[in-house]
Design an enzyme around this catalytic site. Sequence first.
Site, PDB file in Angstrom:
ATOM      1  CG  ASP A  60      25.906  46.219  55.073  1.00  0.00           C
ATOM      2  OD1 ASP A  60      27.074  46.967  54.541  1.00  0.00           O
ATOM      3  OD2 ASP A  60      25.167  46.912  55.961  1.00  0.00           O
ATOM      4  CD  GLU A  65      34.163  35.785  55.607  1.00  0.00           C
ATOM      5  OE1 GLU A  65      34.314  36.979  56.002  1.00  0.00           O
ATOM      6  OE2 GLU A  65      34.907  34.967  55.558  1.00  0.00           O
ATOM      7  CG  ASP A  66      29.531  38.794  57.511  1.00  0.00           C
ATOM      8  OD1 ASP A  66      30.615  38.398  57.981  1.00  0.00           O
ATOM      9  OD2 ASP A  66      29.722  39.925  57.058  1.00  0.00           O
ATOM     10  NE  ARG A  85      25.344  42.005  56.404  1.00  0.00           N
ATOM     11  CZ  ARG A  85      26.640  41.597  56.296  1.00  0.00           C
ATOM     12  NH1 ARG A  85      27.615  41.849  57.192  1.00  0.00           N
ATOM     13  NH2 ARG A  85      26.927  40.729  55.053  1.00  0.00           N
ATOM     14  NE  ARG A 131      27.840  44.054  63.211  1.00  0.00           N
ATOM     15  CZ  ARG A 131      27.890  44.417  62.174  1.00  0.00           C
ATOM     16  NH1 ARG A 131      28.096  43.323  61.164  1.00  0.00           N
ATOM     17  NH2 ARG A 131      28.215  45.549  61.805  1.00  0.00           N
ATOM     18  CG  HIS A 161      33.196  40.343  61.289  1.00  0.00           C
ATOM     19  ND1 HIS A 161      32.735  41.072  60.222  1.00  0.00           N
ATOM     20  CD2 HIS A 161      32.086  39.859  62.196  1.00  0.00           C
ATOM     21  CE1 HIS A 161      31.398  41.152  60.338  1.00  0.00           C
ATOM     22  NE2 HIS A 161      31.033  40.314  61.178  1.00  0.00           N
ATOM     23  CB  CYS A 248      33.410  40.496  53.851  1.00  0.00           C
ATOM     24  SG  CYS A 248      34.609  40.857  54.993  1.00  0.00           S
TER      25      CYS A 248
HETATM   26  C1  CIR Z   1      28.793  44.967  58.168  1.00  0.00           C
HETATM   27  O1  CIR Z   1      29.114  46.034  58.848  1.00  0.00           O
HETATM   28  O2  CIR Z   1      28.275  44.081  58.418  1.00  0.00           O
HETATM   29  C2  CIR Z   1      29.327  45.554  56.504  1.00  0.00           C
HETATM   30  N1  CIR Z   1      29.416  46.801  56.281  1.00  0.00           N
HETATM   31  C3  CIR Z   1      30.612  44.725  56.627  1.00  0.00           C
HETATM   32  C4  CIR Z   1      30.925  43.466  57.051  1.00  0.00           C
HETATM   33  C5  CIR Z   1      32.337  42.690  56.518  1.00  0.00           C
HETATM   34  N2  CIR Z   1      32.276  41.432  56.794  1.00  0.00           N
HETATM   35  C6  CIR Z   1      33.209  40.699  57.240  1.00  0.00           C
HETATM   36  O3  CIR Z   1      33.968  41.282  57.695  1.00  0.00           O
HETATM   37  N3  CIR Z   1      33.175  39.481  57.242  1.00  0.00           N
END
Ligand code: CIR
Length: 253
Positions: A60, A65-66, A85, A131, A161, A248
Amino acid sequence: MFSKAIVKIPCKNMVHGITTANLGQPDYDKALYQHQNYIRALQSCGLEIIVLEADENYPDSTFVEDTALLTPRCAVITRPGAESRRGEITAIQGAVAAYYPHIESIKAPGTVEAGDLMQVGSHFYIGLSERTNSTGAAQLIAILQKYGMTGSTVTLEEVLHLKTGVAYLENNTLLACGEFIGKDTFAKFNILQVDAEESYAANCIWVNGTVIVPFGFPETKSRIEDAGYPTIAVDVSEFQKLDGGLSCLSLRF
Ligand code: CIR
């Protein structure tokens, strides 16, 4: 205004990324092509792009962004709630260090994914989600205050999110869908409503006056244009299959 963005090339293992979408596995070659178009859209809004190489250890990891919050006064490296992650932050920390003298971080047992953070001026709305936990939010609020900024929490009920369902388009204007329409917390904003059938389009990004929107959601695109914003549509279907959207895929600063 933003001058730069960090992006990360999707890795082949992205097909094994976390998902709840039920849209099938992403097509890797198509994802690479869409990612290039995404970069071009950011460039056309005046951004210099810092491109990080793909990392097969983290399916991922293209969703940069995360992993960090980049504010005008400091950077905060997050601690993702998704265990698979957590290791993504090492590469991001290295990239961010070149631009930020002040780097803070979220510590265990706190978790924050920056998809849950929405900036409105010097205030940050923090989504409490699967999260991002309250310990992480409290740490983040303390960090923000140290640098003269503020934060407040919003509890999420339906979406992954915070920015899955809401996007700040500057000018006191908020794009919102589902649980965020009619929420007291956001009552002071001029709300542009996203219909349930187009809910994926609530994840748009404002970049220096232009709004980048996902391709294929005409009603939302028209509403944003009618509100006075030029738009650029970018197809991110392969990232949608992994619950990811436009915001993201980059860290804009
Ligand atoms: C996740 O589930 O962490 C990734 N597949 C998708 C993350 C998406 N990020 C976001 O909305 N900021």
